[in-house]
Design an enzyme around this catalytic site. Structure first.
Site, PDB file in Angstrom:
ATOM      1  N   THR A 146     -17.251  10.601 -10.445  1.00 31.34           N
ATOM      2  CA  THR A 146     -18.405  11.339  -9.920  1.00 31.34           C
ATOM      3  C   THR A 146     -18.184  11.802  -8.474  1.00 31.34           C
ATOM      4  O   THR A 146     -19.109  12.301  -7.836  1.00 31.34           O
ATOM      5  CB  THR A 146     -19.689  10.480  -9.985  1.00 31.34           C
ATOM      6  OG1 THR A 146     -19.434   9.221  -9.366  1.00 31.34           O
ATOM      7  CG2 THR A 146     -20.116  10.250 -11.418  1.00 31.34           C
ATOM      8  N   LYS A 167     -10.452   7.331  -4.592  1.00 27.31           N
ATOM      9  CA  LYS A 167     -11.602   7.857  -5.325  1.00 27.31           C
ATOM     10  C   LYS A 167     -12.681   6.799  -5.343  1.00 27.31           C
ATOM     11  O   LYS A 167     -12.412   5.615  -5.106  1.00 27.31           O
ATOM     12  CB  LYS A 167     -11.235   8.254  -6.754  1.00 27.31           C
ATOM     13  CG  LYS A 167     -10.803   7.137  -7.667  1.00 27.31           C
ATOM     14  CD  LYS A 167     -11.906   6.326  -8.295  1.00 27.31           C
ATOM     15  CE  LYS A 167     -12.912   7.170  -9.042  1.00 27.31           C
ATOM     16  NZ  LYS A 167     -13.958   6.286  -9.649  1.00 27.31           N
ATOM     17  N   GLY A 168     -13.903   7.219  -5.665  1.00 27.40           N
ATOM     18  CA  GLY A 168     -14.956   6.232  -5.817  1.00 27.40           C
ATOM     19  C   GLY A 168     -16.168   6.585  -5.009  1.00 27.40           C
ATOM     20  O   GLY A 168     -16.092   6.731  -3.803  1.00 27.40           O
ATOM     21  N   THR A 178     -11.051  -1.253  -2.802  1.00 26.79           N
ATOM     22  CA  THR A 178     -12.060  -0.322  -3.288  1.00 26.79           C
ATOM     23  C   THR A 178     -11.727   0.109  -4.696  1.00 26.79           C
ATOM     24  O   THR A 178     -10.735  -0.325  -5.273  1.00 26.79           O
ATOM     25  CB  THR A 178     -12.138   0.929  -2.416  1.00 26.79           C
ATOM     26  OG1 THR A 178     -13.286   1.672  -2.838  1.00 26.79           O
ATOM     27  CG2 THR A 178     -10.917   1.793  -2.576  1.00 26.79           C
ATOM     28  N   GLU A 257     -22.596   8.355  -4.008  1.00 29.48           N
ATOM     29  CA  GLU A 257     -23.412   9.047  -5.008  1.00 29.48           C
ATOM     30  C   GLU A 257     -24.771   9.437  -4.426  1.00 29.48           C
ATOM     31  O   GLU A 257     -25.554   8.596  -4.021  1.00 29.48           O
ATOM     32  CB  GLU A 257     -23.572   8.174  -6.252  1.00 29.48           C
ATOM     33  CG  GLU A 257     -22.290   8.157  -7.068  1.00 29.48           C
ATOM     34  CD  GLU A 257     -22.367   7.281  -8.308  1.00 29.48           C
ATOM     35  OE1 GLU A 257     -21.572   7.532  -9.225  1.00 29.48           O
ATOM     36  OE2 GLU A 257     -23.196   6.376  -8.347  1.00 29.48           O
ATOM     37  N   ASN A 380     -27.234   8.299 -11.553  1.00 25.88           N
ATOM     38  CA  ASN A 380     -26.988   7.071 -12.294  1.00 25.88           C
ATOM     39  C   ASN A 380     -27.937   6.832 -13.451  1.00 25.88           C
ATOM     40  O   ASN A 380     -27.662   6.023 -14.332  1.00 25.88           O
ATOM     41  CB  ASN A 380     -26.972   5.882 -11.337  1.00 25.88           C
ATOM     42  CG  ASN A 380     -25.696   5.878 -10.528  1.00 25.88           C
ATOM     43  OD1 ASN A 380     -24.609   5.799 -11.100  1.00 25.88           O
ATOM     44  ND2 ASN A 380     -25.805   6.031  -9.226  1.00 25.88           N
ATOM     45  N   THR A 385     -23.157   6.876 -21.110  1.00 29.47           N
ATOM     46  CA  THR A 385     -22.326   5.722 -21.494  1.00 29.47           C
ATOM     47  C   THR A 385     -21.071   6.222 -22.176  1.00 29.47           C
ATOM     48  O   THR A 385     -21.104   7.120 -22.979  1.00 29.47           O
ATOM     49  CB  THR A 385     -23.058   4.802 -22.486  1.00 29.47           C
ATOM     50  OG1 THR A 385     -23.720   5.579 -23.461  1.00 29.47           O
ATOM     51  CG2 THR A 385     -24.016   3.934 -21.765  1.00 29.47           C
TER      52      THR A 385
END
Lengths: 385, 385
Positions: A146, A167-168, A178, A257, A380, A385
C-alpha cells in the site's frame, strides 16, 4: 536513481508473477561475488516461513542478496506455505548459481493465502543469469504493497556506494526490523563489524518507527556487502548507513497509511535511553495525540496523558516534565492563547516535532511516526483479504 | 429510570455551572446516612488533583457519595487546580453536612485548563440541603463529555437496589478503573467484602475494556453502600454488581468515539487468565483488527498478527492457535470462500465476537472494545483544547 552511482557487482530482476493485478510483484538482487551480510527479523510468534528460512540464511553471515514476493505474506499458510518458500528460495539460488543459504527471502502482503505457485514457477523458469545490473528503483517498486511511492536511498562512503530500499506503510511497529528493508554495498567490511553496526543503526532507526503499533509477521532488514570497492572507514560507513536508514524511516513514516504528516518525538532528560524510547513510543502511538496533530489542535494535555499512562515509570514527576511543540513551550508554562495559536499554526506543517524533557537525567531517544487520519481507516477497512 | 426502584437515602443534584455551553456539567449524589465505600483510580503519572484527593477519601472506606464536574479534567493545572479541587469538595461536603473525606470528587474533560471558579462558586452558594431524591439518569447525563447517551444500570439484590452510572467514550483503556463510574446501593455490606467484591468485578469489567489504548488521567470508579435496605447475600450482590458493571462496560464500548459496533474478544486455552487478558487486549487494541471489523473484512490474518506480536509469549504455538469469528472457524482451517462470505456477513452485526483459543491450558479472559472508524478520527481531530 538509475543515473546515480550504484555499488558494483549486484545484479537484479523484477517481474510480475501473478500476485499483483498490475505491476511487478517479484524482485531479486544478488551479488555476482561472495558477500558478507547482517540481518534482523520480526519477533512475531506468527513469523512466516520466509522469515524462518531467512533467519537460517542470515546466520551464515554470507548472504549475497534477496528475493521478495509482494502482495502475499505467505504467513499462516501451513506446511504448503513453508514448502513454497523453500522452493522459491532454491530456484532463485539455482538460477544465480549460488547456495540457497546465500539468499534471503522476504514476503509481504495478505496473511493466510497460498502463493499462486503455478504462475510463479512458470515465471521463475523463464529467468536467466546473469540478471541485468540491479535497478533499485524498480526493485523498491516491486516490493511495495500500500506504499504510494518507492523508497530508496543511496550514499557514497569513500570509494564505495551504499544503496537502501524499503517498503511498508501499515502494520508497522517493527520490533527488531521494519517490514522490508535491504541495503546493498560494495564496501569491504569485516563481518562482525558489519553486524554490530547494522544492529546499532536499526535500533535507532527502524526500531524507532511506529505507524500503527501493529508488528508485522514479515519484518526483515538485511545488508549485503560484496567488498568490490575495497575497505572503507568503519565509522564513516556506520554514519552513512545511519543516514540512509533514517532517510528511509522518515520516508516510511511520511507515507504511513493515510498519513498527512510526519511526527518526530524527541525525548530528553530521561533516566536512560530505554526510558526515553518508551516515553517516545507512548506519545507517538497515542491515537489521541495522532488525531490532535492531524487536526492541528495544540492539545498538549494528550501528550501529558500519553506520558502519564506509563504507570510503572515512577521517577517521572509531572511538575518536572517539559512539553513543547518545536520550540513553543506548553507545559508547565500554561501557554497563552496567542502561543496556542502559534502552536496550532505550527502543527499545519508536513513535519511536526514534539519535544519532551523528563527532567530526570541524560537519557535521550527520538522516535518517528505519523498522524492518524480518516484515510488510515478507509485504507484498512477496505484492504481485501 | 425515574420510574424504577432506586436505593433508599441517596440525594442528588445536577446543574450547569458554566463549564458546558449547554446542559448540566455538575452532579452530586450523597447518602443522607453514613455509608461504606470502595473505589479504584487511574494509575496515570499525570493523575489530576481530583483523583489524588479522592484516593484520600476512598482510603477511609466511608464515603457517602460523589461530586463530578465534566468538560474540564482539571489536570496539569498546577497548584491552582489542586486548590480548586479541594474547594469544590469542601463546599459540597459543607452543604450536605458531611466531612470532606466522605466525598469522592471526579473530573473529566480537557486537560490543562483552569476551572471557571467564579461561576462554580456562585452556583455552589445557591445549593441547599437536602437535595431532591437522586435522579440517576440526570446525573449520568451531567457527567457526559463526548458520550452520545447517558449510561445507567440498575438491579435488585434481595430487598436492596443497586444503581450504576458511567461515562466515557474516548481516552479509554482503564488500568484500575474506567473514566468515571459510580454505584449506589442501599444494601448493607461489610466494608472489606464490599472492597474485595468491587475490585474483582472491576478487573473483569472496566479493566477488560479498551476503546483506544489511551489511559485517562481521571479514571475513577466507586461504590457507595448506605445499608438502609439491610443485609443481602454477598454472592448474589457480587453477581448483581458484575452484571451491572458489565452492562455499563458494553454500553461504553458500543458508544466508543465514532464506533459502529462492539467487539468482544473471548480468549480461552491460555496458560493463565493473565495471558488470556494480554492476548485479548492485543487483539482488541490492534488498529488493523479494528478497521477490518469496521469494513466487515474477515481478515483473520490480522488477528494472528496481533497475537503474534506478543513476542515474549513463547508458549504460543501458531499451529495450536484457533481463531473464529463467532462459531465460524478461520485458523488453522484455511476457510473456504463460502465460509469467508458468511464471516463477512456476520461482521455486519452490531456486536462481533472473536474467539481465540491458544491451546495451552485453561486460562480465560474476555475483553471489550469497538471498531475504529473515520468518525473516531473526526471527533478527535476536532475536539477543542
Amino acid at each position: 536513481m538509475t543515473e546515480m552511482a550504484v555499488p558494483r557487482g549486484f545484479r537484479g530482476i523484477t517481474k510480475n508473477m501473478g500476485l499483483k493485478d498490475v505491476g511487478d510483484d517479484f524482485a531479486a538482487v544478488v551479488s555476482e561475488v561472495p558477500a558478507r551480510s547482517a540481518a534482523v527479523f520480526t519477533k512475531s510468534r506468527f513469523a512466516g516461513p520466509s522469515v524462518i528460512l531467512s533467519r537460517e540464511s542470515a546466520a551464515t553471515g554470507h548472504c549475497r542478496g534477496m528475493v521478495v514476493l509482494s502482495r502475499n505474506a505467505n504467513v499462516a499458510t501451513g506446511r504448503t506455505g513453508a514448502a513454497h518458500a523453500v522452493e522459491v528460495r532454491r530456484r532463485v539460488a539455482e538460477i544465480a548459481g549460488v547456495a540457497p543459504e546465500e539468499v534471503v527471502i522476504g514476503s509481504t502482503g495478505v496473511i493466510g493465502r497460498p502463493y499462486p505457485m503455478e504462475s510463479i514457477r512458470a515465471n521463475l523458469d523463464a529467468l536467466t543469469w546473469p540478471f541485468p545490473e540491479a535497478d533499485y528503483e524498480r526493485a523498491a517498486t516491486a516490493i511495495m504493497t500500500t506504499d504510494t511511492h518507492p523508497k530508496t536511498c543511496h550514499v557514497r562512503v569513500g570509494d564505495a556506494v551504499l544503496v537502501g530500499i524499503a517498503k511498508g506503510v501499515g502494520m508497522i511497529e517493527p520490533n527488531m526490523a521494519t517490514m522490508l528493508a535491504f541495503f546493498f554495498t560494495d564496501a569491504d567490511i569485516d563481518g562482525d563489524e558489519l553486524d554490530a553496526a547494522f544492529r546499532r543503526v536499526v535500533d535507532r532507526t527502524f526500531n524507532a518507527l511506529s505507524i500503527d503499533t501493529d508488528t508485522s509477521t514479515s519484518d526483515t532488514a538485511a545488508i549485503f556487502a560484496n567488498g568490490l570497492a575495497g575497505p572503507v572507514d568503519t565509522a564513516a560507513f556506520e554514519q552513512a548507513l545511519y543516514d540512509c536508514a533514517l532517510h528511509l524511516v522518515r520516508d516510511i513514516a511520511s507515507d504511513g497509511e493515510g498519513a498527512s504528516k510526519l511526527i518526530e518525538v524527541r525525548v530528553t532528560g530521561a533516566r536512560d535511553d530505554a526510558q526515553a524510547k518508551l516515553v517516545g513510543k507512548s506519545v507517538v502511538n497515542s491515537p489521541l495525540v495522532k488525531t490532535a496533530v492531524h487536526g492541528c489542535d495544540p492539545n498538549w494535555g494528550r501528550i501529558a496523558m500519553a506520558i502519564g499512562k506509563l504507570e510503572d515509570e515512577t521517577d517521572i514527576v509531572p511538575e518536572n516534565v517539559r512539553i513543547l511543540f518545536d520550540d513553543l513551550p506548553m507545559h508547565p508554562e500554561e501557554p497563552s492563547d496567542a502561543l496556542l495559536e502559534r502552536a496550532a499554526k505550527y502543527l499545519g506543517a508536513d513535519e511536526v516535532v514534539i519535544n519532551v524533557d523528563l527532567g530526570i537525567a541524560e537519557g535521550a531517544f527520538t522516535v518517528y511516526g505519523c498522524d492518524l487520519t480518516e484515510g488510515y481507516v478507509r485504507i484498512n477497512a477496505d484492504y481485501t483479504t
